[in-house]
Motif scaffolding. Sequence first.
Motif, short mmCIF file in Angstrom:
data_model
loop_
_atom_site.label_atom_id
_atom_site.label_comp_id
_atom_site.label_asym_id
_atom_site.label_seq_id
_atom_site.Cartn_x
_atom_site.Cartn_y
_atom_site.Cartn_z
N THR A 1 3.61 11.64 -1.00
CA THR A 1 4.26 11.54 -2.32
C THR A 1 5.58 10.78 -2.23
O THR A 1 5.95 10.04 -3.14
CB THR A 1 4.49 12.93 -2.91
N LEU A 2 6.29 10.95 -1.12
CA LEU A 2 7.52 10.18 -0.93
C LEU A 2 7.20 8.68 -0.87
O LEU A 2 7.93 7.86 -1.44
CB LEU A 2 8.23 10.62 0.35
N LEU A 3 6.11 8.34 -0.20
CA LEU A 3 5.72 6.93 -0.16
C LEU A 3 5.31 6.42 -1.54
O LEU A 3 5.63 5.29 -1.92
CB LEU A 3 4.55 6.72 0.82
N TYR A 4 4.61 7.27 -2.31
CA TYR A 4 4.26 6.88 -3.67
C TYR A 4 5.53 6.55 -4.47
O TYR A 4 5.57 5.58 -5.23
CB TYR A 4 3.52 8.00 -4.41
N GLY A 5 6.54 7.38 -4.29
CA GLY A 5 7.80 7.18 -5.00
C GLY A 5 8.46 5.86 -4.61
O GLY A 5 8.98 5.13 -5.47
N ILE A 6 8.45 5.54 -3.32
CA ILE A 6 9.02 4.28 -2.86
C ILE A 6 8.25 3.10 -3.46
O ILE A 6 8.85 2.12 -3.93
CB ILE A 6 9.00 4.21 -1.32
N LYS B 1 -0.18 4.86 -9.35
CA LYS B 1 0.32 4.62 -10.71
C LYS B 1 0.28 5.90 -11.55
O LYS B 1 1.17 6.14 -12.38
CB LYS B 1 -0.53 3.55 -11.40
N ASN B 2 -0.74 6.71 -11.36
CA ASN B 2 -0.94 7.91 -12.17
C ASN B 2 -0.35 9.18 -11.55
O ASN B 2 -0.49 10.25 -12.12
CB ASN B 2 -2.44 8.12 -12.42
N LEU C 1 9.72 0.19 -6.03
CA LEU C 1 9.62 -1.25 -5.77
C LEU C 1 9.05 -1.98 -6.98
O LEU C 1 9.55 -3.05 -7.37
CB LEU C 1 8.74 -1.50 -4.54
N VAL C 2 8.01 -1.41 -7.59
CA VAL C 2 7.41 -2.02 -8.77
C VAL C 2 8.40 -2.02 -9.94
O VAL C 2 8.53 -2.99 -10.67
CB VAL C 2 6.10 -1.31 -9.15
N ALA C 3 9.12 -0.91 -10.09
CA ALA C 3 10.12 -0.81 -11.17
C ALA C 3 11.23 -1.85 -10.99
O ALA C 3 11.83 -2.31 -11.97
CB ALA C 3 10.72 0.59 -11.20
N GLU C 4 11.47 -2.24 -9.73
CA GLU C 4 12.52 -3.23 -9.46
C GLU C 4 12.00 -4.66 -9.54
O GLU C 4 12.76 -5.61 -9.30
CB GLU C 4 13.11 -2.97 -8.06
N GLY C 5 10.71 -4.85 -9.87
CA GLY C 5 10.20 -6.19 -10.08
C GLY C 5 9.04 -6.62 -9.21
O GLY C 5 8.49 -7.71 -9.40
N CYS C 6 8.67 -5.79 -8.23
CA CYS C 6 7.51 -6.14 -7.40
C CYS C 6 6.22 -6.07 -8.22
O CYS C 6 6.12 -5.27 -9.15
CB CYS C 6 7.40 -5.19 -6.21
#
Length: 421
Positions: free
Chosen positions: A47-52, A18-19, A56-61
């Motif tokens: 970091t690429l995984l953090y972005g994914i 998150k941070n 996902l959270v931004a899309e509603g997860c």
Amino acid sequence: MNHDLLKEVIFDQAEFIKNSEIIKRDYTFEKNANYILVGLRRAGKSTLLYGIAKELVAEGCDWSQIIYINFEDDRLLGFSVSDFNDIVAVAHELNDSKEIYYFFDEIQIIDGWEHFARRLADQKNRVYITGSNAKMLSSEMASTLGGRYIPKMIMPFSLGEVLDYKNILHDERAMFTTSESAKIRRACQEYIACGGLPEVQLFTNKREYIKTVYEKVLLGDIIEREDVKNKLALRLMIKKIAETVMSEISFNTLAGNVKASGTKTSTDSMIEYSSYAQNAYLVFRTSNYVSKFAEKEGTPRFYFYDNGLLSLFLVNKKSSLLENAVAVHLKRKFENEIYYFKSKQTGIDIDFYLPKQKTEIQVAYELGDAEERETRSLFSFAEKSEEAQRLIIVTNEEERTITKENFTIEVVPIHKFLLAD
């Protein structure tokens, strides 16, 4: 394994993600696919995984749907293949009604991981995996995983990504604007000297950071993982490889060079140790396009996946760093379709040959008095072969064309070559 401990690991990782600052990279991922990301340690896979996860959270997860496990976490010491099912159990304890997304960092540490990964994929879970060893893409692993994951090699920053990170414009207009072009050239020279590891961009003392990465790769990803007994021979081999960048070297010669330093070794050990270095994404190799198979395998040219790592071994060898930067760029674009071309019969010696692109590339820090020597092989190749459609010489700063009869060589400065599509 203790479920409360696993939950602690998952919750702590979620807070870290998150941070975290997400740096935009030149990689894309299919929404409904599972991935295995491999590459050099600290190249930016996590970091690429953090972005994914954040997307996902931004899309509603909900964050409870994100199960992120870093297997290098000291709290997971002693984790074994029999503990994998506890991760699934904990995931369903945290979320029993929505789709779960699994993220596993450096999973190759756990022997037998591939069977668990296959089971998750067979159960239609979404899974993202990272690792820093090429064995994860071996034919044996591919057979076990059965095409259920898309492999993707992640490399350190390209020059374009470094410029983006530093907010330096590098479009066509910037290239021809005096002040912006100067910024690009200055950043390019630093990139050639210090490489593209993402975190190195944050440090003033870049060399010290690069040293720590090298030691982690050497000690953790090679010596410990491969159980190397002759550690000094391995270190000397890597040093000798660095000193021979730009030239092919046989494993016999490599063994002789290490022995000359007073350390016992053998040709077979050099072959074995170099494969370890390749598996850890420390170095890669090109082979001679015109050689027979045995010679192709026996006399490679080695390059480092990151210029910063190579620079640890070199003093005032700008030409080697320039050629290595070109090699890394070509590796990123064309993967294993890169060769050198050296023929004893014709005297042709070309640094990089891209047969599918019908392109031949020489690298010269500056031309000057060396122009005739650097152009001879390119023109000779073009005269003797129909496979020459583009002839290039990459230099540090020079830019012009050299024409002979019906053939033209493009002389391209390194910053433009590294930024070309």
